[in-house]
Design a protein around this motif. Structure first.
Motif, PDB file in Angstrom:
ATOM      1  N   ILE A   1       0.828  -1.206   0.000  1.00 55.43           N
ATOM      2  CA  ILE A   1       0.000   0.000   0.000  1.00 55.43           C
ATOM      3  C   ILE A   1       0.866   1.261   0.000  1.00 55.43           C
ATOM      4  N   TYR A   2       1.958   1.247   0.764  1.00 52.74           N
ATOM      5  CA  TYR A   2       2.778   2.451   0.928  1.00 52.74           C
ATOM      6  C   TYR A   2       4.010   2.474   0.018  1.00 52.74           C
ATOM      7  N   TRP A   3       4.231   1.435  -0.777  1.00 52.69           N
ATOM      8  CA  TRP A   3       5.492   1.330  -1.498  1.00 52.69           C
ATOM      9  C   TRP A   3       5.740   2.519  -2.431  1.00 52.69           C
ATOM     10  N   ALA A   4       4.761   2.903  -3.207  1.00 54.50           N
ATOM     11  CA  ALA A   4       4.970   3.975  -4.189  1.00 54.50           C
ATOM     12  C   ALA A   4       5.324   5.287  -3.508  1.00 54.50           C
ATOM     13  N   THR A   5       4.663   5.600  -2.391  1.00 52.80           N
ATOM     14  CA  THR A   5       4.974   6.852  -1.694  1.00 52.80           C
ATOM     15  C   THR A   5       6.355   6.786  -1.044  1.00 52.80           C
ATOM     16  N   THR A   6       6.731   5.626  -0.533  1.00 52.34           N
ATOM     17  CA  THR A   6       8.074   5.476   0.022  1.00 52.34           C
ATOM     18  C   THR A   6       9.119   5.656  -1.061  1.00 52.34           C
ATOM     19  N   MET A   7       8.869   5.091  -2.241  1.00 53.28           N
ATOM     20  CA  MET A   7       9.807   5.243  -3.350  1.00 53.28           C
ATOM     21  C   MET A   7       9.913   6.702  -3.770  1.00 53.28           C
ATOM     22  N   ALA A   8       8.796   7.426  -3.728  1.00 52.90           N
ATOM     23  CA  ALA A   8       8.830   8.847  -4.084  1.00 52.90           C
ATOM     24  C   ALA A   8       9.753   9.606  -3.141  1.00 52.90           C
ATOM     25  N   CYS A   9       9.647   9.324  -1.849  1.00 57.96           N
ATOM     26  CA  CYS A   9      10.519   9.997  -0.877  1.00 57.96           C
ATOM     27  C   CYS A   9      11.974   9.588  -1.055  1.00 57.96           C
TER      28      CYS A   9
ATOM     29  N   HIS B   1      10.053  19.240  -0.931  1.00 59.48           N
ATOM     30  CA  HIS B   1       8.934  20.180  -0.840  1.00 59.48           C
ATOM     31  C   HIS B   1       7.996  20.035  -2.036  1.00 59.48           C
ATOM     32  N   HIS B   2       8.471  19.380  -3.115  1.00 62.26           N
ATOM     33  CA  HIS B   2       7.592  19.129  -4.255  1.00 62.26           C
ATOM     34  C   HIS B   2       6.527  18.087  -3.915  1.00 62.26           C
ATOM     35  N   LEU B   3       6.771  17.276  -2.895  1.00 66.43           N
ATOM     36  CA  LEU B   3       5.804  16.262  -2.495  1.00 66.43           C
ATOM     37  C   LEU B   3       4.861  16.848  -1.457  1.00 66.43           C
ATOM     38  N   SER B   4       3.620  16.421  -1.515  1.00 62.49           N
ATOM     39  CA  SER B   4       2.654  16.898  -0.524  1.00 62.49           C
ATOM     40  C   SER B   4       2.969  16.284   0.837  1.00 62.49           C
ATOM     41  N   GLU B   5       2.445  16.912   1.880  1.00 62.43           N
ATOM     42  CA  GLU B   5       2.640  16.376   3.221  1.00 62.43           C
ATOM     43  C   GLU B   5       2.021  14.984   3.342  1.00 62.43           C
ATOM     44  N   ARG B   6       0.896  14.758   2.633  1.00 62.76           N
ATOM     45  CA  ARG B   6       0.266  13.431   2.673  1.00 62.76           C
ATOM     46  C   ARG B   6       1.206  12.370   2.102  1.00 62.76           C
ATOM     47  N   THR B   7       1.856  12.689   0.977  1.00 64.72           N
ATOM     48  CA  THR B   7       2.771  11.732   0.367  1.00 64.72           C
ATOM     49  C   THR B   7       3.927  11.421   1.301  1.00 64.72           C
ATOM     50  N   ARG B   8       4.476  12.460   1.929  1.00 65.14           N
ATOM     51  CA  ARG B   8       5.597  12.230   2.848  1.00 65.14           C
ATOM     52  C   ARG B   8       5.149  11.398   4.055  1.00 65.14           C
ATOM     53  N   GLU B   9       3.919  11.654   4.534  1.00 64.52           N
ATOM     54  CA  GLU B   9       3.410  10.876   5.679  1.00 64.52           C
ATOM     55  C   GLU B   9       3.236   9.413   5.298  1.00 64.52           C
ATOM     56  N   MET B  10       2.704   9.158   4.104  1.00 62.30           N
ATOM     57  CA  MET B  10       2.531   7.775   3.670  1.00 62.30           C
ATOM     58  C   MET B  10       3.888   7.107   3.458  1.00 62.30           C
ATOM     59  N   GLY B  11       4.874   7.870   2.998  1.00 60.70           N
ATOM     60  CA  GLY B  11       6.223   7.329   2.872  1.00 60.70           C
ATOM     61  C   GLY B  11       6.783   6.912   4.217  1.00 60.70           C
ATOM     62  N   ARG B  12       6.518   7.721   5.253  1.00 57.94           N
ATOM     63  CA  ARG B  12       6.983   7.358   6.598  1.00 57.94           C
ATOM     64  C   ARG B  12       6.253   6.113   7.108  1.00 57.94           C
TER      65      ARG B  12
END
Length: 615
Positions: free
Chosen positions: A495-503, A512-523
């Motif tokens: 579920i979180y893999w794509a957002t983690t890869m983005a980070c 800062h180009h990533l939304s706070e939601r994306t960074r939270e899902m990456g964490r």
């Protein structure tokens, strides 16, 4: 004692086959297996050719004079060499380094697309949107300083055949015609308690009688029943209660006995390939389970594929095909699955999912998708045996009925989770293809993640109390609950893999180009990796047929956490402890699984770099 020696063939060379004139005469290929795979000249030195000696590979040279083969056979051998080279080339093309951060598309390509579909200037290459194989993770750019050319024996799946079908045959401490009843009961208990509980493809009372009759009454012969009995004994030797299993290792008495029983079974299994009953499929599937238990995935895949082929004549599949032809709108979910089909459905389902997982993991050809999870599983659930699962109130079930009930509850729970994982994989891939802009895709995915999380939690809440993973300690798990708990962690990783890869793909100052939601899902993704290593801790040194997959998943988590730290991401609590647990696992299995060695070296070097930087 039955003589196991194969009957001899007729002396002399094979006569030329019909159609000889249609095939050009080929010079016999006497190169060793490694040089044949590389399509290079072999000097045929004994006991090892020069190339194998230089790279430390096992030099396997044919003892057969191929010059006696007819031209058609030589043509077949040549074709097999071509297929082997194709597999190798395909694997090398897939194991690529993580691409550098750059625009998603070249400007001239973007200009030809509608404005609303053009990626933003901040878009970047995301990499994979589904969890990658550990063989790919270890090639990420942050580990480039640690990567070395792999040893010939560390190529995924490249295990020595002698460890399974050893020549000369392995001799165990227990003779086939002199089995002690207490010893046999112990092996049967091991098999039904620790192996059959995860794939209930047999009827326990009937199977116990069959095995006892084969070993204690009639003696081991060349029948299908004897073949099945030997495989069950082999698995009983290499099975133990959940926890570390140091007594089941190469060279230990239990392991040696298991090899002896397994080799004896394989001298009988060939006759089952021409039969049409369920025993052949059961023997083939359990042979694959044994090969996975001793870390022989290539052989395991071959057995699973053969078991799946042996299932194709089963009546319930024939009925499904007939109804599909008669009604284009027919779905297998609508088919009446009777209890008489129970074990046929179970062995079919087990062979299907095992073959799919291994074929994807080993990157074998003719697999039409890039990830095993994106292939939908068969649409029906196997039908459990009614009496074992519906006991009357106050009734005291027999021990074998308790085991059957627990096994089928686990089996159905695991199947439902696999189907959920498969469906989410397909949905994420569809989202990615729908939204070419990486930033847009991530935002849409973040909208979907709460729903995905709810579905995962709903599955966990539906588990029977005996398998509940809520408010329970992983240290108290048995092997079945541990497997379900770790499968659930796998789902959250997905579920979180794509957002983690983005980070991971964007340096700290560019996030800062990533939304706070994306960074939270990456964490949250990093937390899932820490949770995996903690959840697997009781079984990190436990041998069973899923151990190899566990090693690979945990290794991926260790490397992902180290990569995140290298990238300057906010790390979850106690992540370092989790990484050291994973390193201990790699150190434990490295002597037996050569594939693990380069992963262990990469982890050790990354940790040394981290520790040195801290001081």
């Amino acid at each position: 004692m039955v003589d196991d020696q194969e009957p001899g063939g007729r002396p002399g060379k094979r006569p030329a086959a019909r159609g000889t004139a249609f095939y050009p005469r080929k010079r016999a290929n006497t190169a060793c297996q490694v040089c044949r795979a590389r399509k290079t000249k072999c000097d045929n030195r004994k006991p090892s050719c020069s190339y194998c000696l230089s790279v430390g590979a096992t030099c396997i040279q044919s003892t057969t004079d191929l010059s006696s083969f007819d031209p058609a056979s030589l043509k077949i051998l040549e074709r097999l060499d071509d297929l082997e080279r194709l597999v190798k080339d395909q694997k090398e093309s897939q194991d690529t380094v993580l691409p550098p951060i750059r625009p998603l598309e070249e400007p001239e390509t973007c200009a030809n697309r509608p404005e609303h579909e053009r990626p933003n200037a901040e878009d970047f290459i995301l990499g994979s949107v589904l969890p990658e194989r550990v063989e790919q993770v270890v090639t990420w750019a942050c580990f480039s300083d640690h990567n070395q050319a792999p040893h010939a024996s560390t190529v995924p799946g490249a295990y020595s055949p002698s460890s399974v079908v050893g020549t000369p045959p392995v001799t165990g401490s227990t003779s086939l015609d002199d089995m002690d009843p207490a010893r046999l009961n112990h092996l049967l208990d091991n098999f039904f308690t620790f192996v059959h509980c995860k794939n209930p493809i047999l009827d326990e009372p009937l199977t116990r009688r069959l095995v006892r009759r084969a070993f204690l009454d009639d003696g081991i012969d060349w029948s299908a029943g004897s073949c099945l009995s030997l495989i069950i004994a082999a698995l009983g030797c290499v099975s133990a209660p959940f926890g570390p299993t140091p007594d089941i290792a190469p060279g230990k008495p239990a392991y040696v006995d298991g090899q002896a029983f397994f080799q004896a079974s394989q001298r009988r299994i060939g006759t089952l390939l021409a039969t049409s009953d369920i025993v052949g499929a059961q023997c083939l599937f359990l042979s694959g389970v044994y090969c996975m238990t001793v870390f022989q995935p290539i052989f395991a895949w071959r057995y699973f594929a053969q078991a799946l082929a042996a299932c194709q004549h089963f009546p319930f599949l024939t009925r499904a095909q007939q109804q599909t032809h008669a009604d284009a709108d027919f779905s297998a979910e609508e088919m009446d699955m009777g209890s008489r089909d129970t074990h046929e459905q179970a062995v079919y389902w087990s062979a299907w999912k095992s073959e799919q997982e291994l074929r994807s993991d080993l990157s074998l050809p003719d697999f039409g998708v890039s990830h095993s999870g994106s292939t939908l599983y068969p649409p029906f659930f196997p039908t459990p045996p009614g009496p074992q699962l519906s006991l009357s109130p106050g009734a005291v079930p027999e021990p074998h009925e308790q085991r059957a009930r627990k096994a089928w509850l686990f089996y159905l729970a695991e199947i439902s989770l696999r189907r959920l994982n498969s469906r989410l994989c397909s949905e994420i891939l569809t989202l990615r293809s729908t939204y070419p802009s990486t930033i847009t895709f991530l935002e849409v995915l973040c909208d979907m993640i709460p729903e995905y999380e709810a579905q995962a939690q709903e599955w966990a809440a539906s588990l029977p109390e005996i398998f509940s993973v809520h408010d329970t300690d992983a240290a108290d798990d048995d092997v079945c609950r541990s497997v379900l708990r770790c499968h659930l962690v796998n789902l959250f990783e997905l579920i979180y893999w794509a957002t983690t890869m983005a980070c991971l793909n964007i340096p700290g100052e560019g996030q800062h180009h990533l939304s706070e939601r994306t960074r939270e899902m990456g964490r949250r993704g990093l937390e899932a990796h820490v949770n995996r290593l903690r959840s697997n801790e009781p079984g990190l040194a436990h041998r069973h047929h899923g151990t190899l997959f566990m090693i690979k998943c945990c290794s991926r988590s260790v490397l992902t956490l180290l990569a995140a730290h290298e990238r300057g991401m906010q790390m979850p609590p106690r992540w370092g402890d989790a990484v050291y647990k994973g390193l201990g696992m790699l150190q434990y299995w490295a002597p037996e699984v050569p594939e693990v060695v380069p992963w262990k070296s990469t982890v050790e070097e990354s940790l040394n770099k981290w520790v040195n930087a801290a001081y």
